[in-house]
Design an enzyme around this catalytic site. Structure first.
Site: not given
Ligand code: PEP
Ligand code: MG
Length: 762
Positions: A374, A687
């Site tokens: 965090h 993402c």
């Molecule tokens: C990913 O896996 O690319 C993602 C965006 O999710 P996290 O980073 O939260 O696992």
């Protein structure tokens, strides 16, 4: 305890002897000699000795006999041992007292003829600790076989602490003339400590230790009763302060995450902790020194705990000690730091970070930490460079040292040379100019030279992230990591709290879309209120949607909150870690039930709903057509997709950067997904972290992605690169190299060349 501060109670005999020994002597060596003499006579033992760790601290450092009364004086500065070797070495290694009636029969006893120690039977050794570091060992020995009393152990621990301060203070004042030259105390040389960049940026500033050591002047109590009263007052103030935090009376940002403080409250009322503090004051320390001593013991123990959950809990307790010290010093809880402070800590909770004045902080350096913690998340949200896993940095830094933090390379330069500063300043200036340039782009869209319009979205998860939407000029939130709210709480967020957060996110975005990702828990994202289930491979274990489908209660509860937050608005949700299409179908059915329930209850429904899937397992890439039949959109979680693609743990520093996302192999799977989604008419975005890096982002745009979601720091650089890009021309460079027959290891060089030729700023 003595309630009346006006009755003067005298500190124990040993403390008086020490006080006397400290007055009037000149060199440190003399002080150490007087120290051991005072201990020997007041504890009525035959031997009192001080062993100090020599320079080259850590593994390989030697403990050197530095003063003694009772052993042969000729052994002083000659007898040495390794931590772990013999009884003294054992005390240094474990950082705990060792009390033996019959030392020679102990398996670790090692005989040193040059010291003439044969006739001594009892042994009591205590660590000399400072700031969690072991500086050496203080030992008393006696001929008669006896176990030392608990009070005697306490007294010696107290003396050891006073000793630590004297040693360090002398070295600081004495400089080159310090008597203990070569002993591993405060550092002066320029040094570089390599860590990892958890929040990007560059900073130049002055070191501030998250836990400043107690001023040596106040170690010994003049009047024990008075100290007892001070301690009790501080404890009750601390409790009031923590209670206020829990009930949300503390102003500002902390209100958003007040559940964090519930754990603090448990500790503030912990009888054992308070009991240790009282004992230490009764043994003759000032209230501050008592806090420091209990914390040092605690910290030494903490350093040996491996379990991250337990460490985090113990860490809360340490933070309370700091709050106590600040209360005793008459300071408020807000931490006052100089301008351009670079904050150093072993580990830092998000609440602690938020106690500091953001305006004055230049950067944060942690010995521990993880990119997904965090604190890292909040640092990124605040635009604060953070270097984590800078191992050993606290042993090398002193308050007030000048520091360069390179959170691009993950390096921390301590006490840099002029030439280093000059080069760094140049980079800082360039970065400053670039930031200004990105600011200018805030209100412009990311349209490529050949007219491709790209949405640049923000990855968010907490209230602190929301202002970034406007500050960075993002086109929406492409990934809202809902588990963050759960992770920063010590209790499960209630329906109303979840709803409130989601609603605030939707409101902050206005007309821009917000995509909520349902809980991605499990694996290493363990909640304080969830029993951790040990797993060999948590990243590929029982996590995310797998938990959600096996135990649908929690997921339905969250979906209910999302439906409520989306009332009358556009609601977009997506499910993480889907591996087979049926999982997505099942999850969608749960969502449909919640919509039906809200409708039956007559609640206002979202005006528009879209349900998407995260594509973050290679398996789902191979079912992309099938999943497109059911999904309103696809969001490629490239962090996980690539970790599984390369079988390379994203949180393991040794391997996380080993494979290049711009390799033809990785780019061809990204290209395949983009092509299939386009053919199915399903909107697709990326993402993962790669979406926020200019070279990677341009490659993704060239492959057909029109929506990228990234950390706030990526938006400016990616926008300026995309606006200068001719996507078709770059596509012509990339696509011929995606054939399985290619021998090219990475497209990075080609893309960089392309940028240079076309004047694209990267
Ligand atoms: C990913 O896996 O690319 C993602 C965006 O999710 P996290 O980073 O939260 O696992
Ligand atoms: Mg993921």
């Amino acid at each position: 305890m003595n309630a009346d501060p006006h009755i003067i109670t005298t500190p124990p005999k040993l403390m008086r002897a020490i006080r006397k020994a400290m007055a009037g002597t000149e060199s440190v060596q003399e002080r150490l000699d007087d120290f051991v003499a005072a201990i020997r006579s007041s504890m009525q033992v035959e031997v009192a000795s001080i062993y100090l760790l020599r320079q080259g601290s850590g593994v390989g450092a030697d403990l050197e006999l530095s003063a003694t009364q009772g052993l042969k004086r000729s052994a002083v500065h000659k007898t040495r041992m390794k931590p772990g070797e013999g009884l003294v070495g054992h005390v240094a290694l474990t950082a705990r007292p060792l009390n033996l009636a019959d030392a020679p029969s102990h398996p670790l006893f090692s005989y040193r003829p040059e010291t003439g120690e044969d006739p001594f039977s009892s042994f009591l050794g205590v660590p000399i600790l400072r700031g969690g570091r072991t500086l050496g060992v203080l030992v008393v020995q006696s001929k008669t076989s006896r176990s030392f009393l608990e009070e005697e152990v306490e007294d010696l621990l107290t003396v050891a602490m006073v000793l630590a301060e004297i040693i360090v203070d002398d070295e600081r004042v004495g400089g080159k003339k310090a008597a203990l030259k070569g002993i591993a105390l405060s550092p002066t040389k320029p040094e570089t400590v390599q860590g990892r960049a958890f929040a990007p940026g560059l900073a130049r500033g002055i070191a501030v230790l998250h836990r400043p050591p107690v001023a040596p002047a106040n170690l010994l109590a003049e009047n024990i009763a008075l100290e007892e009263v001070r301690l009790e007052t501080a404890i009750s103030e601390l409790r009031k302060n923590v209670d206020a935090m829990v009930s949300g009376e503390v102003a500002g940002i902390t209100r958003a995450s007040r559940e964090i403080f519930d754990a603090y409250r448990t500790f503030a009322y912990d009888r054992k902790w308070v009991g240790r503090l009282r004992e230490a004051v009764t043994s003759g320390l000032t209230a501050e020194a008592a806090v420091e001593r209990v914390r040092n013991e605690h910290r030494a123990r903490l350093m040996k705990v491996r379990d991250p959950y337990l460490r985090a809990r113990l860490h809360d307790l340490e933070d309370l000690a700091n709050r106590m010290l600040r209360l005793l010093a008459g300071e408020g809880i807000e931490r006052d730091v100089p301008e351009d402070a670079v904050l150093f800590a072993r580990e830092l909770g998000p609440a602690e970070l938020l106690d500091y004045d953001r305006e004055k902080l230049a950067a944060v350096v942690l010995e521990e930490g993880t990119p997904s913690s965090h604190t890292s998340i909040i640092a990124r949200a605040l635009g604060l460079p953070l270097v984590g896993r800078a191992q050993g940095v606290l042993d090398r830094i002193e308050m007030g040292d000048s520091v360069l933090v390179d959170a691009e390379e993950g390096a921390v330069h301590l006490r840099p040379l002029e030439t280093q500063v000059a080069g760094f300043q140049l980079r800082l200036n360039i970065r400053g100019e670039m930031t200004r340039a990105y600011d200018q782009l805030r209100f412009r869209r990311a349209v490529t030279q050949d007219g491709k319009d790209v949405d640049l979205m923000l990855n968010a998860g907490l209230l602190v992230d929301l202002p970034q939407l406007d500050q960075a000029g993002a086109d929406g939130i492409g990934l809202f990591r809902t588990e963050f709210q759960f992770m920063v709480s010590d209790f499960m967020p209630r329906l109303a709290q979840q709803t409130e957060l989601y609603r605030k996110a939707i409101e902050a975005a206005g007309d821009r879309p917000v995509t909520f990702r349902t809980l991605d828990l499990g694996g290493d994202k363990i909640l304080p209120y969830m029993d951790p289930i040990p797993e060999e491979n948590p990243a590929i274990g029982w996590r995310a949607i797998r938990i959600g489908l096996d135990r649908p209660g929690l997921m339905r509860y969250q979906l209910r909150a999302l439906v409520a937050a989306g009332a009358g608005r556009h609601l977009r949700i997506m499910f993480p870690m889907v591996t087979v299409v049926d999982e997505f179908i099942e999850a969608k059915a749960l969502f449909a039930r919640e919509i039906a329930r809200a409708s039956k209850l007559g609640q206002e429904l979202p005006a528009k709903v879209e349900v998407g899937v995260m594509l973050e397992t290679p398996s789902l890439a191979w079912q992309v057509d099938a999943v497109c039949d059911h999904a309103d959109f696809v969001s490629v979680g490239a962090n996980d997709l690539l970790q599984f693609f390369f079988a390379s743990d994203r949180d393991n520093a040794r391997v996380s950067d080993r494979y290049d996302p711009l390799s033809p192999a990785a780019m061809s799977i990204m290209s395949f997904i983009a092509d299939r989604c386009r053919m199915n008419g399903t909107p697709v975005s990326v993402c993962g972290e790669i979406a926020g890096r200019p070279l990677e982002a341009m490659a993704l745009v060239a492959l057909g992605y029109r929506s990228l979601s990234m950390p706030v720091t990526g938006i400016g650089p990616v926008k300026s690169a995309v606006m200068a890009l001719n996507a078709e021309a770059l596509r012509d460079v990339i696509v011929p190299n995606l054939r399985v027959t290619t021998r090219l290891r990475s497209l990075r060089g080609l893309i960089a060349e392309f940028c240079a030729e076309h004047g694209i700023p990267v």
